[in-house]
Scaffold this active site. Sequence first.
Site, mmCIF file in Angstrom:
data_model
loop_
_atom_site.group_PDB
_atom_site.id
_atom_site.type_symbol
_atom_site.label_atom_id
_atom_site.label_comp_id
_atom_site.label_asym_id
_atom_site.label_seq_id
_atom_site.Cartn_x
_atom_site.Cartn_y
_atom_site.Cartn_z
ATOM 1 N N LYS A 138 -12.114 -2.134 6.828
ATOM 2 C CA LYS A 138 -11.309 -2.974 7.711
ATOM 3 C C LYS A 138 -11.823 -2.928 9.155
ATOM 4 O O LYS A 138 -11.954 -3.948 9.790
ATOM 5 C CB LYS A 138 -9.836 -2.546 7.670
ATOM 6 C CG LYS A 138 -9.264 -2.319 6.272
ATOM 7 C CD LYS A 138 -8.905 -3.585 5.549
ATOM 8 C CE LYS A 138 -8.583 -3.470 4.074
ATOM 9 N NZ LYS A 138 -7.731 -2.408 3.595
ATOM 10 N N TRP A 144 0.828 -1.208 0.000
ATOM 11 C CA TRP A 144 0.000 0.000 0.000
ATOM 12 C C TRP A 144 0.864 1.260 0.000
ATOM 13 O O TRP A 144 0.560 2.233 -0.695
ATOM 14 C CB TRP A 144 -0.979 -0.001 1.176
ATOM 15 C CG TRP A 144 -1.939 -1.150 1.105
ATOM 16 C CD1 TRP A 144 -2.038 -2.181 1.991
ATOM 17 C CD2 TRP A 144 -2.899 -1.419 0.071
ATOM 18 N NE1 TRP A 144 -3.013 -3.072 1.574
ATOM 19 C CE2 TRP A 144 -3.546 -2.628 0.412
ATOM 20 C CE3 TRP A 144 -3.275 -0.761 -1.101
ATOM 21 C CZ2 TRP A 144 -4.561 -3.191 -0.388
ATOM 22 C CZ3 TRP A 144 -4.279 -1.314 -1.890
ATOM 23 C CH2 TRP A 144 -4.896 -2.513 -1.536
ATOM 24 N N ASP A 189 -1.829 6.679 6.331
ATOM 25 C CA ASP A 189 -2.860 5.749 5.890
ATOM 26 C C ASP A 189 -3.113 4.825 7.078
ATOM 27 O O ASP A 189 -2.258 4.016 7.439
ATOM 28 C CB ASP A 189 -2.334 4.965 4.670
ATOM 29 C CG ASP A 189 -3.289 3.855 4.222
ATOM 30 O OD1 ASP A 189 -4.328 3.644 4.874
ATOM 31 O OD2 ASP A 189 -2.976 3.199 3.199
HETATM 32 C C1 LIG Z 1 -7.084 -2.035 2.206
HETATM 33 C C2 LIG Z 1 -6.059 -0.995 2.252
HETATM 34 C C3 LIG Z 1 -5.974 0.019 1.277
HETATM 35 C C4 LIG Z 1 -6.852 0.045 0.054
HETATM 36 O O1 LIG Z 1 -8.107 0.480 0.361
HETATM 37 P P1 LIG Z 1 -9.218 0.680 -0.793
HETATM 38 O O2 LIG Z 1 -10.334 1.274 0.005
HETATM 39 O O3 LIG Z 1 -9.519 -0.669 -1.345
HETATM 40 O O4 LIG Z 1 -8.679 1.594 -1.814
HETATM 41 C C5 LIG Z 1 -5.023 0.986 1.434
HETATM 42 N N1 LIG Z 1 -4.190 0.991 2.490
HETATM 43 C C6 LIG Z 1 -4.237 0.042 3.434
HETATM 44 C C7 LIG Z 1 -3.289 0.089 4.586
HETATM 45 C C8 LIG Z 1 -5.169 -0.983 3.344
HETATM 46 O O5 LIG Z 1 -5.225 -1.928 4.287
#
Ligand SMILES: *Cc1c(COP(=O)(O)O)cnc(C)c1O
Length: 354
Positions: free
Chosen positions: A190, A99, A166
């Site tokens: 998540k 990511w 993030d």
């Molecule tokens: C799942 C995830 C993403 C991607 O998220 P989307 O909503 O599918 O774009 C980005 N960063 C992390 C740390 C993730 O776990």
Amino acid sequence: MKKHNFYAGPSILSRQAIDNTIDAVRDFAGTGLSILEISHRSKEFSAVIEEAQALFKELLDIPAGYEVVFLGGGASTQFCMVPMNLLAKKAAYLDTGTWANKAIKEAKLFGEVDVVASSKEANYTFVPKDYTVPADVDYFHITTNNTIFGTEIRKDLDVPARLVADMSSDIFSRPVDVSKYDIIYGGAQKNLAPAGVTFVIVKVDALGKVDRALPTMLNYKTHIDKGSMFNTPPVLPIYTALQTLRWYKELGGVKELQRRDEEKAAYLYDAIDSSKMFVGTVNAEDRSIMNVCFVMKPEYKELEKEFIDFATARGIVGIKGHRSVGGFRASLYNALPLDSVKVLVEAMHDFENR
Ligand SMILES: *Cc1c(COP(=O)(O)O)cnc(C)c1O
């Protein structure tokens, strides 16, 4: 059979959040209409989004000067929105996995990117700590929890630059000192809601420092000014997010969630560490409490598929590791009860003792 849901995302939600969402799909707030068919500008839905924003601020103790917005596009859209809105000349990024890499790729479209450190050579089995963040960057970007590789930065870093994080997969798993960040963002699927909504916590004063023209929808200010109602927001996932946030508050807030999450993770890591068959894949000090990655030791490697089948027969779902790590990944998000972790650990013991 009772299922034990270890999926990495979309992932387990509380029964309460799911049941309340089902009720609102049938009859939303006594309107006699489904939440699927009511205006997002109705007073009933306005109350939902306002309470969700207020609970975000309350649970994470977000200081004045910050706004919470709910957007579409997933965390992946934030990979470009962050640099578009904040990167004037140069940004620093920490490369801790898939990511982080995707975020770096997008940032390069908008300016100079200094990747201050990377653990790529070690297949991201640790979080680099030996680096310095140049003081002249517009911001420093980190991925606090590396969902795929199972590492995590569980403290709020002190750096001589604006910090952007993030937190897709570890938001609400510990208290966060929001004042250290300019932007915190994440996909909700998540630890919060079904897929479809992205939360962004923005320090208002960090905006307006780039010269480029910003497309209206990709400008944070648009959404802040309109309370996430510039266009139709993802109504249903926001509704479920509110149910999750209420549940978090009832449980006692992020401190209590942290206690539970750490207890669950310790239970599983202890079992892995004392096992003769299984072994963790990352440096102990960087272990994620949300996504536990482990494999079978080389001498048992060929039994991995068999263990998945063995676990599946006990209702254990979603433990297959990401293809870039292999083996197993057990995601222990907030809504996963300790009992499910115990069922997994028992399955590991019984498999070993067969
Ligand atoms: C799942 C995830 C993403 C991607 O998220 P989307 O909503 O599918 O774009 C980005 N960063 C992390 C740390 C993730 O776990």
